[in-house]
Design a protein around this motif. Structure first.
Motif, PDB file in Angstrom:
ATOM      1  N   PHE A 222       4.655 -87.970 -13.764  1.00  0.00           N
ATOM      2  CA  PHE A 222       3.310 -87.863 -14.374  1.00  0.00           C
ATOM      3  C   PHE A 222       3.626 -87.218 -15.649  1.00  0.00           C
ATOM      4  N   GLY A 223       4.659 -86.736 -16.257  1.00  0.00           N
ATOM      5  CA  GLY A 223       4.874 -86.098 -17.259  1.00  0.00           C
ATOM      6  C   GLY A 223       4.242 -84.793 -17.334  1.00  0.00           C
ATOM      7  N   PRO A 224       4.878 -83.856 -18.374  1.00  0.00           N
ATOM      8  CA  PRO A 224       4.767 -82.496 -18.344  1.00  0.00           C
ATOM      9  C   PRO A 224       3.254 -82.072 -18.503  1.00  0.00           C
ATOM     10  N   GLY A 225       2.981 -80.821 -17.850  1.00  0.00           N
ATOM     11  CA  GLY A 225       1.501 -80.558 -17.901  1.00  0.00           C
ATOM     12  C   GLY A 225       0.977 -79.746 -16.840  1.00  0.00           C
TER      13      GLY A 225
ATOM     14  N   GLY B 293      -5.398 -83.523  -9.027  1.00  0.00           N
ATOM     15  CA  GLY B 293      -4.658 -84.436  -9.940  1.00  0.00           C
ATOM     16  C   GLY B 293      -5.037 -84.544 -11.367  1.00  0.00           C
ATOM     17  N   SER B 294      -6.024 -84.067 -11.662  1.00  0.00           N
ATOM     18  CA  SER B 294      -6.421 -84.166 -13.070  1.00  0.00           C
ATOM     19  C   SER B 294      -5.779 -83.152 -13.950  1.00  0.00           C
ATOM     20  N   LEU B 295      -5.847 -83.053 -15.325  1.00  0.00           N
ATOM     21  CA  LEU B 295      -4.971 -82.198 -15.985  1.00  0.00           C
ATOM     22  C   LEU B 295      -6.002 -81.032 -16.580  1.00  0.00           C
ATOM     23  N   ASP B 296      -5.360 -79.815 -16.557  1.00  0.00           N
ATOM     24  CA  ASP B 296      -6.198 -78.865 -17.096  1.00  0.00           C
ATOM     25  C   ASP B 296      -7.081 -78.785 -18.181  1.00  0.00           C
ATOM     26  N   SER B 297      -6.294 -79.584 -19.444  1.00  0.00           N
ATOM     27  CA  SER B 297      -6.961 -79.399 -20.656  1.00  0.00           C
ATOM     28  C   SER B 297      -6.760 -80.843 -21.275  1.00  0.00           C
ATOM     29  N   ALA B 298      -7.330 -81.077 -22.364  1.00  0.00           N
ATOM     30  CA  ALA B 298      -7.252 -82.336 -23.293  1.00  0.00           C
ATOM     31  C   ALA B 298      -5.623 -82.133 -23.921  1.00  0.00           C
ATOM     32  N   ALA B 299      -5.145 -80.907 -24.105  1.00  0.00           N
ATOM     33  CA  ALA B 299      -4.073 -80.925 -24.835  1.00  0.00           C
ATOM     34  C   ALA B 299      -3.027 -81.495 -23.815  1.00  0.00           C
TER      35      ALA B 299
ATOM     36  N   LEU C 203       0.236 -88.217 -22.076  1.00  0.00           N
ATOM     37  CA  LEU C 203       0.315 -89.644 -22.784  1.00  0.00           C
ATOM     38  C   LEU C 203       1.484 -89.908 -23.780  1.00  0.00           C
ATOM     39  N   SER C 204       1.750 -88.995 -24.356  1.00  0.00           N
ATOM     40  CA  SER C 204       2.968 -88.943 -25.401  1.00  0.00           C
ATOM     41  C   SER C 204       4.336 -89.064 -24.708  1.00  0.00           C
ATOM     42  N   TYR C 205       4.399 -88.337 -23.480  1.00  0.00           N
ATOM     43  CA  TYR C 205       5.605 -88.507 -22.579  1.00  0.00           C
ATOM     44  C   TYR C 205       5.540 -89.840 -22.169  1.00  0.00           C
TER      45      TYR C 205
END
Length: 276
Positions: free
Chosen positions: A95-98, A104-110, A116-118
């Motif tokens: 899923f990439g770093p984060g 399953g959702s990410l904590d922040s927009a960052a 997505l960059s990963y």
């Protein structure tokens, strides 16, 4: 009378320089080998490493225990199938770093932008031979990843039947997309040259049929059909001038759009009743 012993003078070796010269040449060869090896840098992997290190040193940890999201699928060819593997490594590989919530959702927009960059870097590394031939282009923003594939690699002229090269590329992309939860939009585009056949009365039908062909294939590759959408734009969203042959070739494409987990305001379709 004692005989005088004849002292044999040691002959001077005039070829000792050969040993030093050989050592010098060996060191010089080793130097150039090292210089060549460090000059071949994989940009995608370097970018991922840089972002991961920056995140580790600049941002405080949000969770003491890494959360493993979903079930990690393992096939016969999966090298991470050993028991006891780190859940964090498995999660970041898939899923990439984060930092992830329980759903399953990410904590922040960052975190989402970093993920997505990963993902873009991973796809770019896999498709590097096609990118070098200008057949594929991978780009990303904070809300999506876009994989633009040229039609000359995907389809014969005036057809929506996928070529062998297209099947291989889409199989590779599907191996990355399969475990993710992102919504995917497959968008077909054409140039402004009119088409009028019994099968495709206009470029609308041709672009939609090509997008649908890609959707059917990646669904057969294991990507959940509920995450997929096929869209045909025809000739109405060009990225180059249709007045030249090179421009028309750029406009004939299929874009695979990977939407962010937090939604993509630029591409989310809002229905008349306000639902999405």
């Amino acid at each position: 009378m004692a005989r005088r012993r004849k002292r044999h003078e040691e002959q001077e070796n005039h070829e000792r320089w050969v040993v030093s010269y050989a050592d010098f040449i060996t060191l010089l060869f080793a130097f150039f080998v090292v210089m060549y090896s460090i000059s071949s840098v994989n940009e995608g992997k370097y970018r991922v490493l840089s972002q991961t290190l920056t995140n580790a040193f600049q941002e405080p940890s949000r969770s003491q225990d890494p959360i493993q999201i979903g079930e990690i699928s393992r096939s016969s060819g999966d090298p991470t199938g050993a028991e006891g593997s780190s859940a964090l490594i498995q999660t970041e590989t898939r899923f990439g770093p984060g930092t992830y919530d329980d759903d399953g959702s990410l904590d922040s927009a960052a975190d989402e932008a970093q993920r997505l960059s990963y993902l873009a870097a991973t796809i770019g590394d896999m498709l590097e031979p096609y990118i070098e031939k200008d057949l594929v282009d991978v780009s990303h923003s904070d809300t999506r990843v876009i994989v633009d594939m040229k039609n000359k690699m995907l389809f014969p002229s005036g057809s929506a039947k996928l070529s062998r090269a297209a099947v291989k590329v889409l199989r590779d992309i599907s191996s990355i997309l399969r475990p993710l939860k992102n919504q995917l939009q497959i968008e077909g585009y054409t140039d402004n040259q009119p088409i009028h056949t019994p099968e495709y009365p206009s470029n609308w039908e041709l672009s939609a049929a090509r997008a649908a062909s890609v959707v059917h294939l990646i669904a057969r590759m294991g990507v959940a059909p509920g995450r997929l959408a096929a869209i045909g734009y025809g000739e109405h969203r060009p990225i180059a001038d249709n007045g030249s042959k090179a421009g028309r070739q750029k406009n004939r494409r299929v874009s695979l759009v990977i939407l962010g987990m937090n939604g993509d305001p630029d591409r989310t379709i809002i229905l008349p009743d306000g639902s999405r």
